[in-house]
Scaffold this active site. Sequence first.
Site, mmCIF file in Angstrom:
data_model
loop_
_atom_site.group_PDB
_atom_site.id
_atom_site.type_symbol
_atom_site.label_atom_id
_atom_site.label_comp_id
_atom_site.label_asym_id
_atom_site.label_seq_id
_atom_site.Cartn_x
_atom_site.Cartn_y
_atom_site.Cartn_z
ATOM 1 N N ASP A 35 -11.021 -7.995 66.035
ATOM 2 C CA ASP A 35 -11.125 -7.163 67.318
ATOM 3 C C ASP A 35 -12.064 -5.821 66.940
ATOM 4 O OD1 ASP A 35 -10.420 -6.928 69.831
ATOM 5 O OD2 ASP A 35 -8.724 -5.586 69.458
ATOM 6 N N ILE A 36 -12.380 -5.399 68.211
ATOM 7 C CA ILE A 36 -13.447 -4.282 68.054
ATOM 8 C C ILE A 36 -12.774 -2.982 69.108
ATOM 9 C CG2 ILE A 36 -15.761 -3.343 68.826
ATOM 10 C CD1 ILE A 36 -17.002 -6.016 68.201
ATOM 11 N N LEU A 50 -18.703 -16.870 62.775
ATOM 12 C CA LEU A 50 -20.130 -17.048 63.036
ATOM 13 C C LEU A 50 -20.516 -18.768 62.825
ATOM 14 C CD1 LEU A 50 -22.902 -14.847 61.707
ATOM 15 C CD2 LEU A 50 -22.161 -15.581 64.061
ATOM 16 N N GLY A 71 -24.566 -10.192 60.303
ATOM 17 C CA GLY A 71 -25.068 -10.747 59.368
ATOM 18 C C GLY A 71 -24.950 -9.568 58.343
ATOM 19 N N SER A 109 -35.913 -8.525 60.233
ATOM 20 C CA SER A 109 -36.152 -6.972 59.506
ATOM 21 C C SER A 109 -37.587 -7.180 58.937
ATOM 22 C CB SER A 109 -34.971 -7.076 58.347
ATOM 23 O OG SER A 109 -35.415 -6.084 57.520
ATOM 24 N N HIS A 111 -38.051 -6.531 56.000
ATOM 25 C CA HIS A 111 -37.894 -6.972 54.582
ATOM 26 C C HIS A 111 -38.537 -8.372 54.788
ATOM 27 C CE1 HIS A 111 -36.293 -3.288 52.998
ATOM 28 N NE2 HIS A 111 -35.471 -3.329 54.098
ATOM 29 N N TYR A 134 -32.245 -11.380 50.998
ATOM 30 C CA TYR A 134 -31.950 -10.787 52.440
ATOM 31 C C TYR A 134 -33.022 -11.127 53.412
ATOM 32 C CZ TYR A 134 -31.822 -7.238 56.080
ATOM 33 O OH TYR A 134 -31.904 -6.588 57.306
ATOM 34 N N LYS A 138 -34.311 -13.751 56.724
ATOM 35 C CA LYS A 138 -34.830 -13.477 58.079
ATOM 36 C C LYS A 138 -35.962 -14.410 58.351
ATOM 37 C CE LYS A 138 -32.094 -9.887 58.831
ATOM 38 N NZ LYS A 138 -31.042 -9.920 59.919
ATOM 39 N N ARG A 172 -40.651 6.820 52.908
ATOM 40 C CA ARG A 172 -40.949 5.501 53.475
ATOM 41 C C ARG A 172 -40.546 5.195 55.204
ATOM 42 N NH1 ARG A 172 -38.493 0.316 53.679
ATOM 43 N NH2 ARG A 172 -36.497 1.404 53.484
HETATM 44 N N1 LIG Z 1 -29.943 -1.017 60.478
HETATM 45 C C1 LIG Z 1 -31.056 -1.012 60.124
HETATM 46 O O1 LIG Z 1 -31.816 -0.104 59.890
HETATM 47 C C2 LIG Z 1 -31.805 -2.534 60.068
HETATM 48 C C3 LIG Z 1 -30.931 -3.446 60.687
HETATM 49 N N2 LIG Z 1 -31.591 -4.799 60.437
HETATM 50 C C4 LIG Z 1 -30.730 -6.159 61.086
HETATM 51 O O2 LIG Z 1 -29.868 -5.757 62.105
HETATM 52 C C5 LIG Z 1 -28.633 -6.344 62.159
HETATM 53 C C6 LIG Z 1 -27.591 -5.187 62.169
HETATM 54 O O3 LIG Z 1 -27.582 -4.117 61.266
HETATM 55 P P1 LIG Z 1 -26.534 -3.298 61.082
HETATM 56 O O4 LIG Z 1 -25.861 -2.796 62.219
HETATM 57 O O5 LIG Z 1 -27.282 -2.068 60.323
HETATM 58 O O6 LIG Z 1 -25.526 -3.892 59.965
HETATM 59 P P2 LIG Z 1 -24.145 -3.775 60.057
HETATM 60 O O7 LIG Z 1 -23.628 -4.241 58.364
HETATM 61 O O8 LIG Z 1 -23.491 -2.295 60.160
HETATM 62 O O9 LIG Z 1 -23.498 -4.823 60.910
HETATM 63 C C7 LIG Z 1 -23.471 -6.006 60.770
HETATM 64 C C8 LIG Z 1 -22.143 -6.741 61.400
HETATM 65 O O10 LIG Z 1 -22.129 -8.113 61.070
HETATM 66 C C9 LIG Z 1 -20.887 -8.523 60.975
HETATM 67 N N3 LIG Z 1 -21.344 -9.730 59.983
HETATM 68 C C10 LIG Z 1 -21.644 -9.674 58.824
HETATM 69 N N4 LIG Z 1 -21.367 -10.913 58.319
HETATM 70 C C11 LIG Z 1 -20.856 -11.782 59.229
HETATM 71 C C12 LIG Z 1 -20.428 -13.104 59.367
HETATM 72 N N5 LIG Z 1 -20.491 -13.917 58.375
HETATM 73 N N6 LIG Z 1 -19.702 -13.411 60.530
HETATM 74 C C13 LIG Z 1 -19.430 -12.589 61.429
HETATM 75 N N7 LIG Z 1 -20.006 -11.361 61.350
HETATM 76 C C14 LIG Z 1 -20.466 -10.977 60.208
HETATM 77 C C15 LIG Z 1 -20.276 -7.337 60.243
HETATM 78 O O11 LIG Z 1 -18.922 -7.483 60.351
HETATM 79 C C16 LIG Z 1 -20.918 -6.038 61.111
HETATM 80 O O12 LIG Z 1 -20.350 -6.014 62.365
HETATM 81 C C17 LIG Z 1 -28.707 -7.044 60.780
HETATM 82 O O13 LIG Z 1 -28.747 -8.347 61.190
HETATM 83 C C18 LIG Z 1 -29.807 -6.489 60.137
HETATM 84 O O14 LIG Z 1 -30.193 -7.438 59.165
HETATM 85 C C19 LIG Z 1 -32.786 -5.145 60.028
HETATM 86 C C20 LIG Z 1 -33.195 -4.089 59.784
HETATM 87 C C21 LIG Z 1 -33.206 -2.561 59.621
HETATM 88 O O1 LIG Z 2 -35.472 -0.543 54.772
HETATM 89 C C1 LIG Z 2 -34.315 -0.008 55.190
HETATM 90 O O2 LIG Z 2 -33.952 1.080 55.189
HETATM 91 C C2 LIG Z 2 -33.261 -0.937 56.131
HETATM 92 O O3 LIG Z 2 -33.644 -2.456 56.473
HETATM 93 C C3 LIG Z 2 -32.732 -3.248 56.510
HETATM 94 O O4 LIG Z 2 -33.189 -4.404 56.828
HETATM 95 C C4 LIG Z 2 -31.468 -3.121 56.387
HETATM 96 O O5 LIG Z 2 -30.461 -3.843 57.340
HETATM 97 C C5 LIG Z 2 -30.968 -1.716 56.516
HETATM 98 O O6 LIG Z 2 -29.721 -1.531 55.991
HETATM 99 C C6 LIG Z 2 -31.836 -0.715 55.662
HETATM 100 O O7 LIG Z 2 -31.336 0.665 55.720
#
Ligand SMILES: NC(=O)C1=CN([C@@H]2O[C@H](COP(=O)(O)OP(=O)(O)OC[C@H]3O[C@@H](n4cnc5c(N)ncnc54)[C@H](O)[C@@H]3O)[C@@H](O)[C@H]2O)C=CC1
Ligand SMILES: O=C(O)[C@H]1OC(=O)[C@H](O)[C@@H](O)[C@@H]1O
Length: 259
Positions: A35-36, A50, A71, A109, A111, A134, A138, A172
Amino acid sequence: MTVILYTGGGGRMGTVLRAGLSGEFERVVLYARRDIPDLNPGEEVVVGELDDLDTLTNAMAGVDVVLHFAGIADEAPFADIAESNIMGTWAIFEAARRAGVRRVVYASSHHIIGGYPAGQFLGTEEPVRPDTYYGLSKVFGEGAARLYHDKWGLEAVCLRIGAFRPTPEDRRHLSVWLSHRDGIHLVRRAIAAEDVGFLVTYGVSANTRSWWNNSPSAELLAYHPVDDAEDHLSSVAETDEPEHQGGPFADPEYRGGVW
Ligand SMILES: NC(=O)C1=CN([C@@H]2O[C@H](COP(=O)(O)OP(=O)(O)OC[C@H]3O[C@@H](n4cnc5c(N)ncnc54)[C@H](O)[C@@H]3O)[C@@H](O)[C@H]2O)C=CC1
Ligand SMILES: O=C(O)[C@H]1OC(=O)[C@H](O)[C@@H](O)[C@@H]1O
């Protein structure tokens, strides 16, 4: 008005994006493992895994656009990445196809190209060069988006997100930073832009030192970022110049943990 299903809505990006987009859609289904709390108006939670294709497909009934942000968002053992980011992402595209969803917006991402040297100017057509398992996941996600678009007509927008932060924190980030304001605008455009077909774009602010050419995808989306990391130089730590675009992620010893 548009009906959205959002995965990862309880995460770091999700919390900011949901608040920023609150009230813009008819209904927002937050598909989550648990739940959120603190829902915004118009949001409802469906609890499910998922990889539970039936629950996922049912939750997508009547949904126009899926935002797939759930993820593992950092480096992790390959088995964990495979379960969450590969199987989980496949299930999202498959459920979207089965439920007749119009579009998936996929949180890719930078990455995926993090293995390129820092400073090399890139568009979205160069071969991928992932810097981690990771980043490799992607590659799968963008490939799935292409497959489901070409074969079954699902629209797909892949956002190669840089580093989403309130302000840039290290050297960076001067190149890869995505501000909260620009990130919200980007996702709004990824949902609303018409005739996107299949599209890949960088989720990056208007940074003076950006390494990425976002033309023509940004124009197609009408994504017009306004923030520039250069305006926050005083808050940026005096770190070394990165060797790779993925920074520490490209280090052979990197095991995750940067945030
Ligand atoms: N925050 C950033 O700077 C960046 C984020 N991203 C991508 O954006 C998306 C969100 O990133 P954030 O919010 O930072 O990550 P986060 O880790 O804060 O949130 C990810 C969410 O996915 C859920 N989750 C993870 N594995 C799961 C699974 N197997 N089943 C169901 N839920 C699952 C977690 O519970 C969490 O709510 C990710 O896909 C990440 O790869 C990409 C590049 C940069
Ligand atoms: O490169 C970075 O800093 C970001 O890149 C991502 O793709 C990750 O989801 C985030 O956790 C990192 O902080």
